[in-house]
Every structure is written in C-alpha cells, then in structure tokens.
Motif scaffolding. Structure first.
Motif: not given
Length: 569
Positions: A398, A436, A561, A563, A565
């Motif tokens: 983030q 991820n 980006e 993500k 999931g």
C-alpha cells in the motif's frame, strides 16, 4: 525514485528504534560459531576460485592463442573497476560430470557498472566446451534475462559460443525454459525499451546467431564468425564450398550483409566501443522507492559469524542479525508483542526504505485467546505470526515499500491446537499477500527454508527479484533428520510386509544413508547449481548484496496495482 540526502532529525522516538546488542563476543559459543562459519565461507571461496578457472589452463591458453581474451578478462576490461557482482557461479556445479563438467554452466552472468551505468552482463565462456550451451547454460542465460526484464536492466552480451551441446540437445532445444526462450526474451526486452548490446567475439553459429541480431547494437571482431550453418554443414547441405570468413566473417557482415553495426579489430577495441556507446545513453525515469543517503549499521557485520547458530538447541536472536544489516541499526518493529516467531518492521538498507519479514529463532511465550500460556518454538510460523505478516506485507504494498525476507523457517505449526486456531487459513492469507505483492521482493536464506514456510517467506516460486543464500542455508521440503526418519520408517514397513525384519544396526545404517543423500540435496550449493539460488553470499556482505538488488530494482519505474483477491477470514 525519491533520493533525499538530508540528515534525518534525531529525537527520542528515533533513538528508541536503534537495535541494541546483548551478544557476548568473548563467549565460547560465539567463538565456536565464528570458526564454523569461517570454515564454511573458506570452502565456498575455494570452490568459486576453482569454478572461475573455467575449462582450465590449457583451454585458457588455447583462447589466448587465437588472440582472444577469456570471458572473465573481457568482463574485467569492460566494466568499471570492482563493480562486477557475479550471479549463478555455482550453476551446473557437480553436474554433467560424464561430459567433463561445465563450470559455471559455461556462461558468466552478473550485475556491473559500465561508465557508472548499472548493466547485466551475459558472457559465454569459450574455455568450457567452446562455449556450447548445456541445459543449465540456457536456464542461466534466461534467469539473467528475466532479472533484466523484471528490473529493466540494460544488458550486454559477450558472444563466443559453438551453439547447442549436441549430445544433450533434447534438454536444450524445445521447452519453454530452453534455448529458444533466449531469443524470445531478446524481442520482449527490446519491446520494453531495455537496451541490449551484443558483441560477437568468437563463434556465433546456428540458432545462436539470432541473439546478437535481435539486440539494439551488434559489434563483431575480426576473426569471429556469424552464420546459421558453418562451412562444413553448408557443403553437406547444398554442396557449396566456402571459407568461414567469406561465409560469415566480420568484413562480410560489416560491408555486404550489413548485419554488424561496428566492426572492431580485436577484443580490446570492441570492449572500448561498448563503453563509448553506454557512456552516451540518456537517463530513464526511476522507480518510486524511497532512498536517502546510506548510513552504516552501528554494530559490526563481522559479528554475524559469531551470532548465527545452526543448532536447534541453541536458538539465536534474528534481531541481532538485522542490527548488523540495517542502516544505523534502526528498526521500527511492527506488532512486536504479537506473533513473535515472525519479526516484521521498517528500516533502511543502503539508504532504501524496506519492509523486513524475518523468522525469529528465539522461543517465546504466548497467551492465547482463552488466557492460556504456551511456548512457541523459534523458526515455526504460528497462526498469529502468519496473520501479522500478511497484514504487514499488504501495508508495504500500500505504501510502496520493497520487501526483504530473511529465512530460517522450519515450517508452519502442526497439531490439534494449531488446526483449531486456523493455521491453514492464516497461512493462506500470508501466501496470498506474498503472491500478489507488487513491490520488489528480495529473499535471503539464512538457515533452514523448509516446507510451506519456504513458500510463505517468498521462496523461488513467488517471484523474488533475487534469491541470496548464506552457506549455512538448507533448502528442502523438510530437514535431513525429519526426512530420514520418515523415509526409513516407510522403508522398514515395506520390507516387513515382504517378510523381512531389519536389525537395529541395519535400521541405523539405512537412516545414515538416507540422511547423507538428503543433506547433500539440502546444501545451498545443490540449489545454486540448479539456479534455485542466484548467489551464495558471505553473511558479512548481506547488506551489500541487498543494496545491489535494490539498486537494480530501482531501474524499473512500473508498479502494478496491488490486489489480493479473496482472503480467508
């Protein structure tokens, strides 16, 4: 990439983040650890020196008799002094012995600087079977290209190869990680805007001829050859007689086919031309990773030798290692009282901001949700530590903070209490976050890296930009002791079903035999030979290796980006 060189303000809160040491450097245990690791590193250095000789003195003399430099001599003259950071030197170690071996897989790869610019070097070693491609040669070149692709590193190929090693062609030619992938990667790198320079400084034949021609710049020295088929094969195929020089020499490709951009009289002139080309490159946008002026750790890196202990009976404090790697020995620990078998937190290495995820080897006492106390074993991932790490990894993504993983992991906790606490669910969260993650990930295998713990700590299958290992690393599904015990038990039951009962002595001999084989396969040199590990590093040089990796990662400005999931909750 932000590069702010101002001196940080020191106040009470930042002083509290400086890691302190409780190590007694005069203790017998410290001194025994020092001797053990020093001996291991001595073995590694001696082996690397031997591998560095390539095909040996006679092969080197043969290369010089052609007025050509060896691959290592070329790299030394091409790169800025003392900047070559070799990767994959153990590739093919103790493999292909029926063919006389292939030291370093017959190709030398690594990061270096040319005119201060960071580049990837891929250089065929013609002293090893004339630079022919063994199966591991292809995989090593592809690994170097993949590192260049992930990090957008300009790449220089020094080509001197007889092509595919024909006795092993079935393992070199057809698959997705075989010879053809090299040229596919050339095209992909070009499309991504990654500069590629190829210098033909010897033979470049058959399919290998495509590699240099798919690069941005092609250089060729007099006396070298570039052709899809050599004179003998041409005569056999179409009956045409021609000399190597007429067929594919530097003069022909420079003046007639127009394939070569620069024709050079010898190796020295060719290498100087490469330096001149690189010196004129423009600068591309750098990545967003934050960097300040590096600060040395407060504590001495040399003490790592005495701190690390491979014995399960003598756990060590991973924070003592971090204190000798992090800038200023500063560490902002995340949730320090929760999930203590994993240490997570923020720091800097080589000036780069990083998030640390490290296995803690100290045992600790934990209180569960019902107020019951239990002992948690160091190096084991429990439910709380997996949940903490998953959240921390997501936070780093983030906030665009690269991640560094320090492995010394036995695996996830097992048993009824662990299953009831949701260990599989918590482990899945951690694996999901690692899988991820979009920020650079760098893995350092310090000690054991076993089972699913290896995966959760960003093992090779989870796309770390680089995988480094100390000589103390162990890399397998489980430890040698555990594996030997399990395999022997299975073997004994098989024999008993067949009516044979082993004596205790026979069981012991079987156990020792299985353990010896398994221990050989868990050795980091075994993994490095198969390119599961990019480099076996001196523990003292851990900080430098991570800094090199972060500098490479800083060349890629693109961040996908983030993500995750579906997460199990």
């Amino acid at each position: 990439m932000a590069d702010r060189n101002e001196t940080p303000v020191v106040n009470g809160s930042t002083e509290a983040s400086v890691l302190t040491s409780k190590v007694d450097a005069t203790s017998p245990r410290f001194e025994a650890n020092m001797r053990f690791l020093a001996d291991l590193m001595s073995q590694v250095r001696n082996e690397e020196e031997k591998i560095g000789e390539g095909g040996g003195p006679k092969a080197i003399e043969n290369q010089h008799s052609k007025s050509r430099l060896t691959a290592r001599e070329r790299i030394e003259r091409l790169t800025d002094p003392d900047t070559f950071f070799e990767l994959g030197i153990y590739a093919a170690h103790e493999m292909y012995e029926e063919w006389g071996g292939a030291p370093a897989a017959g190709v030398i790869t690594g990061l270096a600087r040319i005119q201060t610019r960071l580049v990837m070097i891929i250089a065929n070693d013609a002293t090893v079977k004339a630079g022919a491609f063994f199966p591991m040669t292809s995989k090593k070149v592809i690994r170097a290209q993949n590192i260049a692709i992930e990090n957008r590193i300009p790449t220089v190929y020094l080509v001197d190869s007889a092509g595919v090693f024909l006795p092993l062609q079935e393992d070199v030619f057809p698959d997705t990680d075989d010879f053809g992938r090299v040229f596919r990667n050339n095209a992909v790198m070009s499309a991504l805007g990654i500069p590629q320079i190829a210098a033909i400084m010897g033979m470049c034949v058959a399919g290998g001829g495509y590699l240099p021609v798919m690069c941005d710049h092609v250089l060729m020295t007099d006396g070298s050859g570039l052709f899809l088929a050599g004179p003998a094969l041409v005569q056999a195929a179409i009956g045409q007689k021609t000399s190597a020089e007429d067929l594919g020499g530097a003069a022909m490709h420079s003046a007639i086919s127009g394939t070569v951009d620069f024709r050079e009289k010898n190796d020295e002139a060719c290498l100087q031309r490469i330096r001149a080309i690189v010196e004129k490159w423009g600068y591309r946008r750098l990545s967003p990773w934050d960097r300040k002026k590096p600060v040395d750790p407060v504590l001495a890196a040399e003490e790592i030798y005495g701190i690390y202990d491979s014995s399960p009976a003598r756990p060590y404090d991973m924070k003592e290692i971090l204190a000798r790697v992090l800038d200023g020995s500063r560490f902002e620990e995340y949730k320090p009282e929760y999930g203590k078998t994993l240490v997570c937190g923020y720091g800097r290495i080589g000036g780069f901001a990083v998030g640390i995820v490290a296995n803690q080897k100290l045992h600790s006492q934990q209180v569960d949700h019902e107020g019951h106390k239990r002992m948690e074993f160091g190096g084991v991932i429990y439910t709380e530590s997996a949940e903490k790490a998953a959240r921390f990894i997501m936070d780093c993504n983030q906030n665009l903070i690269p991640l560094v993983f320090f492995h010394d992991v036995n695996g996830f906790m097992v048993g009824r209490d662990a299953e009831w606490s949701g260990i599989i669910k918590a482990g899945a969260k951690m694996v999901n976050a690692v899988s991820n993650s979009v920020v650079p990930k760098i893995t350092v295998i310090v000690g054991g890296s076993f089972g699913a713990g290896h995966y959760a700590m960003c093992g090779k299958a989870y796309d770390p930009r680089f995988v480094f290992a100390w000589p103390t690393a162990r890399y397998a599904v489980m430890s040698g002791d555990s594996a030997a015990g399990t395999l022997v038990e299975i073997k004994v039951k098989q024999l008993e079903r067949g009516g044979k009962k082993l004596s205790e002595q026979e069981k012991k001999e079987l156990y020792e035999s299985v353990k010896r084989t398994y221990d050989e396969q868990t050795d980091p040199r075994y993994g490095a030979a198969r390119l599961w590990i990019d480099k076996i590093i001196d523990p003292i040089e851990t900080r430098d290796a991570i800094t090199q990796a972060l500098e490479a990662a800083a060349l890629n400005p693109d961040v996908a980006e983030f993500k995750v999931g579906v997460l199990q909750t």
